[in-house]
Scaffold this active site. Structure first.
Site, mmCIF file in Angstrom:
data_model
loop_
_atom_site.group_PDB
_atom_site.id
_atom_site.type_symbol
_atom_site.label_atom_id
_atom_site.label_comp_id
_atom_site.label_asym_id
_atom_site.label_seq_id
_atom_site.Cartn_x
_atom_site.Cartn_y
_atom_site.Cartn_z
ATOM 1 C CG ASP A 198 -1.994 0.915 1.294
ATOM 2 O OD1 ASP A 198 -2.755 1.031 0.331
ATOM 3 O OD2 ASP A 198 -2.110 1.601 2.327
ATOM 4 C CE LYS B 107 -4.804 -1.034 -1.050
ATOM 5 N NZ LYS B 107 -5.856 -0.593 -0.110
ATOM 6 N NE ARG C 264 -6.156 -12.288 9.701
ATOM 7 C CZ ARG C 264 -5.351 -11.256 9.470
ATOM 8 N NH1 ARG C 264 -4.872 -11.045 8.274
ATOM 9 N NH2 ARG C 264 -5.029 -10.420 10.447
HETATM 10 P P1 5GP Z 1 1.875 -0.479 3.744
HETATM 11 O O1 5GP Z 1 2.919 -0.484 4.805
HETATM 12 O O2 5GP Z 1 2.395 -0.818 2.374
HETATM 13 O O3 5GP Z 1 1.087 0.799 3.751
HETATM 14 O O4 5GP Z 1 0.790 -1.536 4.138
HETATM 15 C C1 5GP Z 1 0.996 -2.885 4.105
HETATM 16 C C2 5GP Z 1 0.011 -3.574 5.024
HETATM 17 O O5 5GP Z 1 -1.188 -2.811 5.186
HETATM 18 C C3 5GP Z 1 -0.429 -4.879 4.442
HETATM 19 O O6 5GP Z 1 0.390 -5.917 4.847
HETATM 20 C C4 5GP Z 1 -1.822 -5.026 5.017
HETATM 21 O O7 5GP Z 1 -1.748 -5.618 6.278
HETATM 22 C C5 5GP Z 1 -2.311 -3.618 5.186
HETATM 23 N N1 5GP Z 1 -3.177 -3.202 4.067
HETATM 24 C C6 5GP Z 1 -2.926 -2.281 3.118
HETATM 25 N N2 5GP Z 1 -3.950 -2.161 2.260
HETATM 26 C C7 5GP Z 1 -4.860 -3.056 2.666
HETATM 27 C C8 5GP Z 1 -6.161 -3.431 2.162
HETATM 28 O O8 5GP Z 1 -6.686 -2.929 1.169
HETATM 29 N N3 5GP Z 1 -6.796 -4.398 2.870
HETATM 30 C C9 5GP Z 1 -6.274 -4.987 3.976
HETATM 31 N N4 5GP Z 1 -6.999 -5.918 4.577
HETATM 32 N N5 5GP Z 1 -5.080 -4.657 4.467
HETATM 33 C C10 5GP Z 1 -4.380 -3.696 3.825
#
Ligand code: 5GP
Length: 182
Positions: free
Chosen positions: A102, A130, A164
């Site tokens: 994300d 994303k 999940r």
């Molecule tokens: P980042 O550090 O890249 O922002 O986020 C990574 C983590 O955020 C992922 O491992 C996940 O746990 C959570 N995450 C990010 N986007 C989503 C989403 O659309 N759905 C869910 N369930 N978790 C997300």
């Protein structure tokens, strides 16, 4: 549970086919090398379970766990390791396996921490990406699917600890999380 889902983005067949392709690619890329896959708990547990069975190489497996978003759908930007790898990754060919990228903060942090142990190589594999949401630059070597900026659940991904076990990836109805985050 299906009634909580606005839209199915990726069904079981699409996911299985893509994982089979990624498994073949990883098997070619790591031919003759000792591969260590490190799954990021909890979200990657189903993806990792399917991915390892699509890889036709001897592999070793480990897990890390990081602090999650809690009840929110937005990252705090603060990443904390709750469970570290069991053994040092020094000299190993490491593939970090995550459910979704994300902002990129979680994987960038984990990659930095692992890089300090001097692995022979370090790559990243994520089922979902994303790209619109990226806050830090990050090379994701194997990506299952790029998806739009929607909060998704299923196939290992949760909201508030739930969903999940859905066999597909779907967008949660907005009314579900706007209620808890109000
Ligand atoms: P980042 O550090 O890249 O922002 O986020 C990574 C983590 O955020 C992922 O491992 C996940 O746990 C959570 N995450 C990010 N986007 C989503 C989403 O659309 N759905 C869910 N369930 N978790 C997300």
């Amino acid at each position: 549970m299906r009634e909580m889902i606005e839209q199915v983005l990726l069904d079981e067949k699409q996911i299985a086919e893509r994982i089979s392709d990624i498994g073949k690619k990883i098997s070619q890329d790591y031919q003759g090398k000792d591969l260590l896959l490190i799954g990021v708990l909890k979200g990657a547990f189903i993806f990792l379970a399917d991915l390892v069975r699509a890889i036709d190489l001897p592999i070793a497996l480990d897990f890390v766990a990081v602090s999650s978003y809690g009840f929110s759908t937005e990252t705090t930007g603060v990443v904390r390791i709750i469970k570290d790898v069991d053994y040092p990754v020094t000299g190993k060919h490491v593939l970090l396996v995550e459910d979704i990228v994300d902002s990129g903060l979680t994987l960038r942090y984990l990659a930095q921490v692992l890089a300090e142990q001097k692995p022979a190589s370090l790559r990243i594999c994520a089922l979902l990406d994303k790209p619109e949401r990226r806050k830090v630059s990050l090379d994701v070597d194997y990506v299952g699917f790029s998806i739009p900026n929607e909060f998704v659940v299923g196939y290992g991904l949760d909201y508030n600890g739930q969903y999940r076990n859905l066999p597909f990836v779907g967008a949660l109805k907005h009314s579900i999380y706007s209620k808890s985050e109000a």
